[in-house]
Scaffold this active site. Structure first.
Site: not given
Ligand code: UDP
Length: 454
Positions: A20, A119
């Site tokens: 990520h 995110d």
């Protein structure tokens, strides 16, 4: 750039697990280049920052600064090795860890946040953004299908309950737009069972996403058109700005300490199997042994990114016996490896970044998904795009791996390469002048600067 009080300030929060944090930082680098008068603060845990910043070079990006946030683990805590333990500790520490660190940074620099780019998992950013009256841009590091499925969590649950057939793993999700190829067995556990903190985080994300000024994806228009169109009906803006693997990669590659590229240059075209299971995974011991047996029996040249030292002893004998045809490294410059003409097959866990890199590298894939979005990605690759094959029974066995290697390296490889070629062309077009990813990136720049025009 000398940062001043009224400098526009984009605040990025990373989800510090798996791959990520890296694509988010790559996106920030692109934005920082496009917006030299804007400052970018990247918040991530110390452990993850250490890993990411050893691979992503921020040298020359004077308007980007990385900060550490608390990971929620008590001092001296010894992790069990179960990744969910670290994830749950981190979730418990949110959002206060980010909020406190951001307050410190704003206090130190005098630069108020003018946009959140975080995110998508870290949905609470929207609450901070709304308190401050600035936009929240959510970055989704996988493809359109998994995020769309999360948006349909309630409907999926009620349909499965209604039909009382949660056990029917072969049932397809044809009641959802663009999902007729997806089976119940492909769904991530965290979508099916909402009782854990991580599942809850993703469910809350699905509720928060309509409040995002934009959802940004490392994907490209046309790869899942029905799903994309449907997502656009639900969200304010959907911006495919990828695949990042189509952008020029750094030369020389930043991380080829193992000498993968020079080794590949001595191999025949399309002959090598490249094996990598991403940043978090190593297959279980019986599967590692089966993989090794298949490669050895077929005498297939291989390049293996093997990160887990605790399991290396299982394959020492194999590595020794096959050292004239194989190479093992702790980390490979995967992007460049997949672009190398010697690579003929990619044995992958189907993480989204790997899928994008396989497509832009033009390499057919042998798919062994484990969790999260990986089963969905496998389904698309094998049943929809025709660019990969699963292994028989879903796990590596010697015979199943031999069969998959035969298919990819000989029988069906040509057709798969043609299919990948078409997707790869679509990806390249997205980055042409006026291409969709180029135009979407311009829209993103507009949103990022909207509350503070530069
Ligand atoms: N990667 C790499 N070298 C390696 C192993 C992995 O560069 O030896 C990179 C790979 O190129 C990809 C990322 O790590 O960009 C893995 O991301 P993916 O989404 O495929 O899997 P995850 O780590 O999230 O499971």
């Amino acid at each position: 750039m000398s940062a001043q009080k009224n400098t526009p300030h984009v605040v990025a929060f990373a989800f510090p697990f798996g791959s990520h944090p890296t694509p988010l930082l790559h996106l920030i680098q692109r934005l920082a280049t496009a917006l030299p008068g804007t400052h970018f603060s990247y918040f991530n845990t110390a452990r993850s920052n250490q890993r990411v910043l050893s691979k992503v070079n921020l040298h020359g990006y004077d308007n980007v600064k990385a900060y550490d946030v608390d990971d929620g683990a008590p001092d001296g805590h010894v992790f069990s090795g179960n990744p969910m333990e670290a994830i749950e500790m981190f979730i418990k520490a949110t959002p206060e860890n980010f909020r406190r660190r951001l307050e410190d940074v704003v206090g130190e620099t005098g630069m108020k946040a003018t946009c959140f780019l975080t995110d998508a998992f870290l949905w609470f950013s929207v609450e901070m953004a709304e308190e401050m009256g600035i936009p929240w841009v959510a970055f989704w590091s996988s493809g359109p299908t998994p995020v769309s499925l999360h948006m349909y969590t309630d409907l999926i649950h009620s349909r499965l309950k209604e039909n009382d057939n949660t056990e029917d793993q072969d049932q397809t999700l044809d009641f959802l737009p663009g999902m007729s190829a997806i089976h119940v067995s492909d769904l991530p556990q965290e979508l099916l069972h909402l009782d854990r903190p991580f599942s809850r985080l993703l469910y809350d994300m699905s509720l928060a996403l309509p409040r995002a000024a934009a959802l940004v994806l490392n994907s490209f228009a046309g790869i899942e058109p029905i799903v994309e169109d449907d997502l656009k009906l639900k969200l304010q803006k959907v911006l495919n700005v990828g695949p990042f693997s189509s952008l020029p990669s750094p030369t020389p590659p930043s991380d080829d300490q193992g000498g993968c590229l020079s080794w590949l240059s001595n191999q025949s075209p399309a002959s090598v199997a490249y094996l990598s299971f991403g940043t978090m995974l190593t297959p279980p011991p019986p599967e590692l042994v089966a993989l090794a047996e298949a490669l050895e029996e077929k005498q297939i040249p291989y390049l293996w990114s093997f990160r887990d030292n605790s399991k290396r002893h299982l394959l020492e004998g194999f590595f020794e016996r096959t050292k004239s045809i194989g190479k093992i490294v702790q980390w490979a410059p995967q992007l460049q490896v997949l672009e190398h003409s010697a690579v003929g097959a990619f044995i992958t866990h189907c993480g989204w970044n790997s899928v994008m890199e396989g497509i832009t590298g033009g390499v057919p894939m042998i798919c062994r998904p484990f969790f999260g979005d990986q089963m969905i990605n496998r389904r698309r690759m094998e049943d929809v795009w025709g660019i990969g094959v699963g292994v028989d029974g879903g796990v590596f066995t010697k015979s199943g791996t031999v069969a998959a290697l035969d298919l990819v390296l000989t029988k069906q490889g040509k057709k798969m390469r043609e299919n990948i070629g078409k997707l790869g062309e679509c990806a390249s077009r997205a980055f042409a002048e006026n291409g969709s990813s180029t135009e979407n990136f311009k829209s993103l720049v507009g949103i990022v600067t909207s509350s503070h025009p530069v």
